[in-house]
Design a protein around this motif. Structure first.
Motif, short mmCIF file in Angstrom:
data_model
loop_
_atom_site.label_atom_id
_atom_site.label_comp_id
_atom_site.label_asym_id
_atom_site.label_seq_id
_atom_site.Cartn_x
_atom_site.Cartn_y
_atom_site.Cartn_z
N GLU A 84 0.83 -1.20 0.00
CA GLU A 84 0.00 0.00 0.00
C GLU A 84 0.87 1.26 0.00
O GLU A 84 0.59 2.22 -0.73
N THR A 85 1.92 1.25 0.81
CA THR A 85 2.83 2.40 0.86
C THR A 85 3.51 2.60 -0.49
O THR A 85 3.61 3.73 -0.99
N LEU A 86 3.97 1.51 -1.08
CA LEU A 86 4.61 1.60 -2.39
C LEU A 86 3.63 2.10 -3.44
O LEU A 86 4.00 2.86 -4.34
N GLY A 87 2.37 1.69 -3.33
CA GLY A 87 1.37 2.14 -4.28
C GLY A 87 1.10 3.62 -4.18
O GLY A 87 0.97 4.32 -5.19
N ILE A 88 1.01 4.14 -2.94
CA ILE A 88 0.77 5.58 -2.75
C ILE A 88 1.93 6.39 -3.33
O ILE A 88 1.73 7.39 -4.03
N ALA A 89 3.16 5.94 -3.03
CA ALA A 89 4.32 6.68 -3.49
C ALA A 89 4.50 6.59 -5.00
O ALA A 89 4.80 7.59 -5.67
N SER A 90 4.30 5.40 -5.55
CA SER A 90 4.59 5.17 -6.98
C SER A 90 3.45 5.58 -7.88
O SER A 90 3.67 5.82 -9.07
N VAL A 91 2.23 5.62 -7.36
CA VAL A 91 1.07 5.94 -8.20
C VAL A 91 0.53 7.34 -7.88
O VAL A 91 0.58 8.25 -8.70
N GLN A 92 0.06 7.53 -6.64
CA GLN A 92 -0.63 8.78 -6.33
C GLN A 92 0.32 9.98 -6.27
O GLN A 92 0.06 11.02 -6.87
N LEU A 93 1.43 9.84 -5.53
CA LEU A 93 2.36 10.97 -5.42
C LEU A 93 3.10 11.21 -6.74
O LEU A 93 3.35 12.37 -7.10
N GLU A 94 3.45 10.15 -7.45
CA GLU A 94 4.08 10.33 -8.76
C GLU A 94 3.12 10.95 -9.75
O GLU A 94 3.51 11.76 -10.59
N LEU A 95 1.84 10.59 -9.66
CA LEU A 95 0.83 11.20 -10.52
C LEU A 95 0.71 12.69 -10.23
O LEU A 95 0.59 13.50 -11.15
N LEU A 96 0.77 13.06 -8.95
CA LEU A 96 0.75 14.47 -8.57
C LEU A 96 1.92 15.22 -9.18
O LEU A 96 1.75 16.29 -9.80
N LEU A 97 3.12 14.66 -9.04
CA LEU A 97 4.32 15.31 -9.58
C LEU A 97 4.28 15.40 -11.09
O LEU A 97 4.55 16.47 -11.67
N ASN A 98 3.92 14.30 -11.76
CA ASN A 98 3.93 14.28 -13.21
C ASN A 98 2.86 15.20 -13.79
O ASN A 98 3.05 15.80 -14.86
N THR A 99 1.72 15.32 -13.12
CA THR A 99 0.67 16.21 -13.61
C THR A 99 1.14 17.66 -13.60
O THR A 99 0.95 18.40 -14.57
N ILE A 100 1.78 18.06 -12.50
CA ILE A 100 2.28 19.44 -12.41
C ILE A 100 3.32 19.71 -13.48
O ILE A 100 3.26 20.69 -14.23
N LEU A 101 4.31 18.82 -13.58
CA LEU A 101 5.43 19.04 -14.50
C LEU A 101 4.99 18.90 -15.96
O LEU A 101 5.35 19.73 -16.80
N PHE A 102 4.23 17.87 -16.26
CA PHE A 102 3.87 17.61 -17.65
C PHE A 102 2.99 18.71 -18.23
O PHE A 102 3.25 19.23 -19.32
N LEU A 103 1.97 19.09 -17.48
CA LEU A 103 1.05 20.11 -18.00
C LEU A 103 1.67 21.50 -17.99
O LEU A 103 1.26 22.36 -18.77
N SER A 104 2.65 21.74 -17.13
CA SER A 104 3.26 23.07 -17.05
C SER A 104 4.30 23.28 -18.14
O SER A 104 4.39 24.37 -18.71
N ARG A 105 5.10 22.28 -18.44
CA ARG A 105 6.27 22.52 -19.28
C ARG A 105 6.31 21.76 -20.59
O ARG A 105 7.08 22.13 -21.49
N GLU A 106 5.53 20.70 -20.76
CA GLU A 106 5.69 19.85 -21.94
C GLU A 106 5.41 20.62 -23.23
O GLU A 106 6.16 20.54 -24.20
N GLY A 107 4.31 21.36 -23.26
CA GLY A 107 3.98 22.12 -24.46
C GLY A 107 5.00 23.19 -24.77
O GLY A 107 5.37 23.39 -25.94
N VAL A 108 5.50 23.89 -23.74
CA VAL A 108 6.51 24.92 -23.95
C VAL A 108 7.82 24.30 -24.43
O VAL A 108 8.51 24.86 -25.28
N ARG A 109 8.18 23.15 -23.88
CA ARG A 109 9.41 22.48 -24.32
C ARG A 109 9.36 22.16 -25.81
O ARG A 109 10.32 22.43 -26.54
N CYS A 110 8.27 21.58 -26.25
CA CYS A 110 8.17 21.20 -27.66
C CYS A 110 8.15 22.43 -28.58
O CYS A 110 8.67 22.37 -29.69
N ALA A 111 7.56 23.52 -28.10
CA ALA A 111 7.49 24.73 -28.93
C ALA A 111 8.80 25.48 -28.93
O ALA A 111 9.27 25.94 -29.97
#
Length: 693
Positions: A84-111
């Motif tokens: 359960e601990t591994l799931g929270i860290a690898s899924v929920q917290l990683e999803l939080l981090l990736n959502t912030i980073l991906f939506l903030s910078r991915e489009g600007v990086r490609c452009a």
């Protein structure tokens, strides 16, 4: 002559299916009078290709080290922490981090990587700028490399405020989901959410340096910084988790406890340190390359010589292209002369800003597609099927993360640099629009220079070569991987996963998915590198359609047919195949717009039509291996299937025989490939040699 695939021979006619090699070095200002080719430009293309190949090798190494460390770390952590601990860290917290980073910078990086220098403006227009105004503001003249770099730097500051807003929203939403019971079961849960959000902001602060390193092709710098941060994160996570497990045993009450005192906090602290190391590492790396530091070292050396010998030594300005001023990493107002002749001042280029918005909206769709499989699994599959799918993805995605992701990222940069001045929507392709509006047969290839046409042929055949590599690699997975998954799982993780669960069957099906992932990654990377803002907007609509097909296919396979984990893999295959076909259709039109078809002297005319006919403008058949190679892989597939069925893999002797036959068959197939695909192997060898240039 071997014409089974794209080759790397220099051709004087840009309509050939053969790809020109890097030219021999020549004086920077020299020109070939016979072909009227600017050798400076061709040397620049060769340099970009060489740096990109070298960068790809660095990124593959980075992914290999990070993924293998992460994979090994997971095996160790399972002994000291709960699932359960591994799931929270690898899924929920990683999803939080990736959502912030991906939506903030991915489009600007490609452009931003497609930044231009406004070189279409006339040179004498820059002289219309008021001299006093230029001196006062120290503005950079349009058309210079510094101007292009500054436009990129200004643009990549945009993700920071966007990321700050995204962090507040994402962290706030995540905190609402945490109950007091969750906090009791997983101590430090709320603090971990805060740490992940802060880590995302710290990584965004390093974005300007990351993009400058990407633009200048300083892949070694990036790998050094990120590699160090990844290693420290892995070691720190493991150390804190082991420490928490021992502290729990030492301080447990008479009732005992199964809680790790660190839990998810170990992952959060390690991620926070990773963000600090990334930012600090880039700062140190850029300071070591800065002109300020080298000037300071030169002054110190001159002062030491003067003190010792009484001789004053004047420092000379550095001429090393591998340096950069630290002030160049700060946003700065730029000036250019508009079409109406008036002076325009700006921070963010309007075209790049519009393109960033388009790509960001597209990134949102991609992010939903990426996480869509988890949503589908949660709705249609039970916990056992979810566990099997997570297990398979952990193993099956290793090759995708280690090899495919670096190739995709490097290809996006490479094709952007090679085709930046002839991409749709740029000034070089405006004549194409005019030709279409006037319904004439004039081709845009006549408006391009010989060097630009060479770069087009170079990029097209590089694309075909990389795609053929993915096809051959995929055939290896299909012919050999599909019938050895049970053996691998049994040897690595034991009999439970190999016999009780459906992990071997799902992993076998995943072997068909691997080459599809590779082909989709490279084709979409090239589309993002060359497509105009309008065309990317059209792709966004198609992505919505692909998402709908993916969801409906997954619901039918998992819900109606009850395929569960197998169904989500098949749905992903259908989704990516559609995206590959669309990308190939788009690239056929892009290259056909400029490069004449073999045997003709014209490109795509406005009167040309037909979706199927459009594919003829690029020799896609060159990505298909020779018939002898296909027969060899087919025979190996049948042989390995027969040995798995008749000999089996349960006993040690059976495993040895099954593996021995597979190794022998693999050696024979590789021999057939070496004999039949000599030209393709020479192409690969020629590309690899670019790394040493």
């Amino acid at each position: 002559m071997d014409t089974s695939g794209p080759t790397l021979r220099q051709r004087s006619v840009p309509t050939s299916d053969h790809l020109p090699t890097s030219p021999t070095s020549a004086p920077a200002s020299s020109t070939d009078p016979a072909n009227n080719v600017d050798l400076k430009s061709t040397d620049q293309a060769s340099s970009i290709l060489s740096s990109s190949v070298q960068g790809a090798s660095y990124l593959v190494l980075l992914q290999f080290v990070s993924r293998m460390l992460t994979f090994t770390l997971n095996q160790v952590l399972l002994r000291f922490t709960s699932a359960e601990t591994l799931g929270i860290a690898s899924v929920q917290l990683e999803l939080l981090l990736n959502t912030i980073l991906f939506l903030s910078r991915e489009g600007v990086r490609c452009a931003a990587i497609r930044v231009s220098d406004d070189s279409a403006e006339k040179e004498d227009e820059t002289t219309s700028l008021d001299k006093k105004e230029k001196d006062k503001e120290m503005r950079i003249a349009p058309g210079s490399e510094a101007y292009r770099l500054q436009k990129l730097v200004n643009m990549v500051y945009a993700p920071i405020p966007v990321g700050a807003l995204m962090t507040c929203l994402a962290v706030g939403y995540s905190l609402i989901q945490v109950t007091d019971k969750s906090e009791d079961n997983f101590p430090g849960y709320r603090l971990s959410i805060y740490l992940y959000g802060i880590s995302a902001l710290i990584e965004l602060l390093a974005e300007p340096m990351f993009m400058v390193a990407q633009y200048k092709l300083w892949f070694k710098t990036r790998v050094s910084v990120e590699g160090t941060a990844v290693i420290v994160r892995c070691i720190l996570t493991c150390a804190l988790t082991i420490y928490g497990a021992r502290a729990e045993v030492t301080g447990s009450s008479e009732e005992g406890s199964d809680k790790n005192t660190m839990g998810v906090l170990a992952f959060a602290i390690a991620q926070f340190v990773y963000g600090l190391l990334t930012l600090g590492g880039f700062l140190l790396a850029f300071w070591s390359k800065s002109t300020e530091r080298r000037d300071l070292d030169r002054k110190r050396m001159a002062a030491a010589i003067k003190k010792r010998d009484g001789i004053a030594v004047k420092g000379q300005p550095s001429s090393n292209d591998d340096t950069i001023s630290m002030s160049a990493l700060l946003p700065r107002r730029l000036t250019k002369v508009g079409k109406d002749g008036k002076v325009e001042s700006f921070y963010f280029d309007k075209e790049l800003l519009k393109l960033s918005k388009t790509l960001t909206s597209q990134s949102l769709l991609k992010h939903i597609l990426t996480e869509g499989d988890k949503m589908m699994m949660a709705k249609f599959a039970d916990e056992t099927a979810q566990g099997v799918y997570a297990f398979v993805v952990n193993y099956g995605s290793l090759i995708a993360r280690i090899l495919f992701q670096p190739l995709e990222e490097t290809s996006r940069t490479l094709f952007s640099r090679l085709l930046s001045d002839i991409a749709p929507g740029s000034t070089s392709s405006n004549n194409d629009t005019t030709a279409e509006k006037t319904n004439t047969t004039t081709t845009t290839s006549r408006t391009l220079t010989e060097t630009q046409l060479d770069n087009l042929v170079l990029s097209r055949n590089l694309l075909l070569t990389i795609m053929k590599f993915h096809v051959l690699l995929g055939l290896v997975f299909i012919a050999f991987g599909t019938h050895y998954t049970a053996t691998l799982i049994d040897l690595v993780v034991g009999q439970y996963w190999s016999t009780t669960t459906k992990a071997p069957q799902v992993l076998s099906l995943y072997c068909y998915y691997v080459p599809i992932m590779g082909l989709n990654g490279i084709t979409e990377a090239v589309v993002q590198a060359v497509a105009s803002e309008k065309e990317l907007g059209v792709l966004s609509y198609w992505m919505v359609g692909f998402s709908a097909v993916f969801c409906s296919t997954g619901a039918f396979l998992m819900g109606t047919l009850g395929l569960k984990a197998e169904g989500i893999v098949l749905a992903n295959c259908v989704n990516l195949i559609m995206r590959i076909v669309w990308s190939m259709w788009f690239l056929s039109g892009y290259y056909g717009r400029y490069i004449p078809i073999a045997g003709t002297s014209s490109g795509i005319k406005s009167s040309d039509g037909g979706v199927v006919a459009r594919f003829a403008y690029v020799p896609w058949q060159n990505i298909v291996p020779r018939p002898t190679v296909l027969v060899a892989f087919g025979a190996a597939f049948v042989l390995t299937a027969a040995t798995e069925q008749w000999i089996g893999w349960q006993g040690l002797y059976n495993k040895a025989v099954h593996l021995g036959i597979g190794v022998a068959a693999f050696a024979v197939v590789m021999g057939v490939v070496f004999v039949s695909e000599k030209q393709f192997l020479r192409d690969i060898q020629s590309i690899v040699r670019q790394r040493r240039r």
